[in-house]
Design a protein around this motif. Structure first.
Motif, mmCIF file in Angstrom:
data_model
loop_
_atom_site.group_PDB
_atom_site.id
_atom_site.type_symbol
_atom_site.label_atom_id
_atom_site.label_comp_id
_atom_site.label_asym_id
_atom_site.label_seq_id
_atom_site.Cartn_x
_atom_site.Cartn_y
_atom_site.Cartn_z
ATOM 1 N N GLN A 153 0.838 -1.181 0.000
ATOM 2 C CA GLN A 153 0.000 0.000 0.000
ATOM 3 C C GLN A 153 0.880 1.241 0.000
ATOM 4 O O GLN A 153 1.975 1.245 0.593
ATOM 5 N N LEU A 154 0.390 2.292 -0.640
ATOM 6 C CA LEU A 154 1.145 3.534 -0.739
ATOM 7 C C LEU A 154 1.434 4.108 0.643
ATOM 8 O O LEU A 154 2.525 4.634 0.893
ATOM 9 N N ASN A 155 0.491 4.009 1.546
ATOM 10 C CA ASN A 155 0.674 4.503 2.908
ATOM 11 C C ASN A 155 1.875 3.830 3.580
ATOM 12 O O ASN A 155 2.686 4.493 4.230
ATOM 13 N N ILE B 36 4.466 2.422 2.094
ATOM 14 C CA ILE B 36 5.689 2.833 1.402
ATOM 15 C C ILE B 36 6.132 4.207 1.874
ATOM 16 O O ILE B 36 7.311 4.425 2.163
ATOM 17 N N LEU B 37 5.179 5.148 1.973
ATOM 18 C CA LEU B 37 5.516 6.500 2.428
ATOM 19 C C LEU B 37 5.978 6.498 3.874
ATOM 20 O O LEU B 37 6.924 7.214 4.232
ATOM 21 N N LEU B 38 5.335 5.713 4.708
ATOM 22 C CA LEU B 38 5.735 5.614 6.106
ATOM 23 C C LEU B 38 7.164 5.098 6.229
ATOM 24 O O LEU B 38 7.975 5.643 6.989
ATOM 25 N N GLU B 39 7.486 4.090 5.467
ATOM 26 C CA GLU B 39 8.844 3.537 5.470
ATOM 27 C C GLU B 39 9.855 4.567 4.953
ATOM 28 O O GLU B 39 10.940 4.722 5.505
ATOM 29 N N PHE B 40 9.472 5.300 3.901
ATOM 30 C CA PHE B 40 10.354 6.322 3.335
ATOM 31 C C PHE B 40 10.659 7.421 4.352
ATOM 32 O O PHE B 40 11.808 7.814 4.520
ATOM 33 N N PHE B 41 9.617 7.904 5.043
ATOM 34 C CA PHE B 41 9.837 8.958 6.034
ATOM 35 C C PHE B 41 10.599 8.453 7.244
ATOM 36 O O PHE B 41 11.369 9.208 7.847
ATOM 37 N N ASN B 42 10.426 7.213 7.620
ATOM 38 C CA ASN B 42 11.195 6.649 8.731
ATOM 39 C C ASN B 42 12.668 6.512 8.378
ATOM 40 O O ASN B 42 13.536 6.618 9.244
ATOM 41 N N GLU B 43 12.965 6.277 7.110
ATOM 42 C CA GLU B 43 14.356 6.180 6.666
ATOM 43 C C GLU B 43 14.982 7.554 6.454
ATOM 44 O O GLU B 43 16.208 7.666 6.385
ATOM 45 N N ASN B 44 14.169 8.607 6.327
ATOM 46 C CA ASN B 44 14.651 9.971 6.094
ATOM 47 C C ASN B 44 14.066 10.911 7.151
ATOM 48 O O ASN B 44 13.150 11.688 6.867
#
Length: 97
Positions: free
Chosen positions: A8-10, A12-20
């Protein structure tokens, strides 16, 4: 064609923000600045000259000294509401001029 690793896009975005975390903080700061007008309404927005963020401090320039005094008395409540709207604790203090 069926994708086997669909997410789910949600997520993916959550993972992206946690990595950055810098980007996550930057987005939260932007939310806090935009929340100033949303949370306080058009009356306060009319007297607000400038709102910007620098080093965990929200700087607000107002054209009304009476409004300035009232907002200074409610500063901690404002900080709590702005942080809640931003989704994380980014506003440590508010300087109202």
């Amino acid at each position: 064609m069926l994708k086997r690793n669909a997410q789910q896009l949600n997520d993916i975005l959550l993972e992206f923000f946690n990595e950055n975390p810098e980007l996550k903080t930057s987005v939260a700061e932007h939310r806090a600045v935009s929340a100033w007008r949303e949370l306080l309404g058009e009356g306060v927005a009319h007297y607000t000259k400038n709102v910007y963020f620098r080093r965990n401090i929200l700087h607000v320039q107002l054209t009304s000294s009476a409004l300035r005094a009232e907002l200074i008395m409610n500063k901690q409540n404002l900080i709590d509401k702005l942080n809640e709207h931003a989704g994380m604790e980014v506003v440590k203090d508010i300087v109202i001029r």
